[in-house]
Design an enzyme around this catalytic site. Sequence first.
Site, PDB file in Angstrom:
ATOM      1  N   GLY A  11     -38.089   8.854 -36.913  1.00 29.03           N
ATOM      2  CA  GLY A  11     -39.261   7.994 -36.828  1.00 29.03           C
ATOM      3  C   GLY A  11     -38.856   6.543 -36.712  1.00 29.03           C
ATOM      4  O   GLY A  11     -37.667   6.204 -36.779  1.00 29.03           O
ATOM      5  N   GLY A  12     -39.823   5.688 -36.554  1.00 25.36           N
ATOM      6  CA  GLY A  12     -39.573   4.255 -36.476  1.00 25.36           C
ATOM      7  C   GLY A  12     -39.390   3.644 -37.856  1.00 25.36           C
ATOM      8  O   GLY A  12     -39.538   4.316 -38.883  1.00 25.36           O
ATOM      9  N   ALA A  13     -39.087   2.365 -37.864  1.00 29.87           N
ATOM     10  CA  ALA A  13     -38.947   1.644 -39.127  1.00 29.87           C
ATOM     11  C   ALA A  13     -40.266   1.670 -39.874  1.00 29.87           C
ATOM     12  O   ALA A  13     -41.337   1.493 -39.287  1.00 29.87           O
ATOM     13  CB  ALA A  13     -38.524   0.195 -38.857  1.00 29.87           C
ATOM     14  N   SER A  15     -41.971   4.104 -40.988  1.00 33.00           N
ATOM     15  CA  SER A  15     -42.890   5.143 -40.506  1.00 33.00           C
ATOM     16  C   SER A  15     -43.251   6.151 -41.590  1.00 33.00           C
ATOM     17  O   SER A  15     -44.220   6.896 -41.439  1.00 33.00           O
ATOM     18  CB  SER A  15     -42.274   5.883 -39.324  1.00 33.00           C
ATOM     19  OG  SER A  15     -41.091   6.553 -39.723  1.00 33.00           O
ATOM     20  N   GLY A  16     -42.463   6.198 -42.675  1.00 35.83           N
ATOM     21  CA  GLY A  16     -42.691   7.182 -43.730  1.00 35.83           C
ATOM     22  C   GLY A  16     -41.683   8.315 -43.695  1.00 35.83           C
ATOM     23  O   GLY A  16     -41.823   9.296 -44.421  1.00 35.83           O
ATOM     24  N   LYS A  17     -40.657   8.193 -42.871  1.00 38.49           N
ATOM     25  CA  LYS A  17     -39.683   9.291 -42.728  1.00 38.49           C
ATOM     26  C   LYS A  17     -38.880   9.529 -44.004  1.00 38.49           C
ATOM     27  O   LYS A  17     -38.679  10.687 -44.380  1.00 38.49           O
ATOM     28  CB  LYS A  17     -38.762   9.052 -41.526  1.00 38.49           C
ATOM     29  CG  LYS A  17     -37.953   7.796 -41.562  1.00 38.49           C
ATOM     30  CD  LYS A  17     -37.305   7.510 -40.214  1.00 38.49           C
ATOM     31  CE  LYS A  17     -36.528   6.222 -40.258  1.00 38.49           C
ATOM     32  NZ  LYS A  17     -37.350   5.027 -40.521  1.00 38.49           N
ATOM     33  N   THR A  37     -26.208   5.741 -46.766  1.00 36.85           N
ATOM     34  CA  THR A  37     -25.249   5.230 -45.783  1.00 36.85           C
ATOM     35  C   THR A  37     -25.313   3.716 -45.619  1.00 36.85           C
ATOM     36  O   THR A  37     -24.465   3.136 -44.969  1.00 36.85           O
ATOM     37  CB  THR A  37     -25.469   5.880 -44.404  1.00 36.85           C
ATOM     38  OG1 THR A  37     -26.779   5.548 -43.945  1.00 36.85           O
ATOM     39  CG2 THR A  37     -25.298   7.386 -44.478  1.00 36.85           C
ATOM     40  N   HIS A  52     -35.496   0.807 -52.666  1.00 40.68           N
ATOM     41  CA  HIS A  52     -35.426   2.215 -52.263  1.00 40.68           C
ATOM     42  C   HIS A  52     -35.012   3.092 -53.451  1.00 40.68           C
ATOM     43  O   HIS A  52     -35.584   4.166 -53.664  1.00 40.68           O
ATOM     44  CB  HIS A  52     -34.435   2.358 -51.105  1.00 40.68           C
ATOM     45  CG  HIS A  52     -34.766   3.444 -50.165  1.00 40.68           C
ATOM     46  ND1 HIS A  52     -34.112   4.649 -50.166  1.00 40.68           N
ATOM     47  CD2 HIS A  52     -35.693   3.528 -49.178  1.00 40.68           C
ATOM     48  CE1 HIS A  52     -34.613   5.419 -49.229  1.00 40.68           C
ATOM     49  NE2 HIS A  52     -35.573   4.761 -48.613  1.00 40.68           N
TER      50      HIS A  52
END
Length: 180
Positions: A11-13, A15-17, A37, A52
């Site tokens: 997904g994009g930045a 996006s909820g991935k 990473t 995060h």
Amino acid sequence: MSEPSTTFILGGARSGKSRLAERLCLRSGLKRVYVATGAAWDEEMRERIGLHQQQRGTGWTTIEEQTDLTGVLSRETAPDRVVLVDCLTLWLTNLLLAECDLHAETEQLVSAARAVAGPCVFVSNETGLGIVPDNRLARTFRDAQGRLNQAMADVCTQAVFVAAGQPILLKPRQDPEITL
């Protein structure tokens, strides 16, 4: 005995991935291993990593690894735990900055994903939906990211695209044939 489940989330930045990946791991009921990473290159990145970690909460064993994902997967995957790799985009960035052979590293990661001993979730950014970058380094990265995403979607048992927090199942598909 069936092969371990591997899920590729793209997904994009913002996006909820990552949130989806974490929910999948929580629902598994297995021990959770988070492979981070990202590297704290500056204060803003340190803040992002801290936020995060706070949002993820407790109950995770965290492994920080910027380049050797194949080694981590061979050591950490097991039937009694789920491994979340977040994210392949930062991993690829680290390899590019270290002037590694991106094609060879991608092939090694795909082989490692094929050989995991337990369930894994891989998170990656879709970087090819925007404009063509204006410089060679950015185009090299975008192209390598696109090839990596294709290879991981191909090797994983499930692939999901996330947009605006909504998951869209890409694989497995109900109808594997696309026809006109």
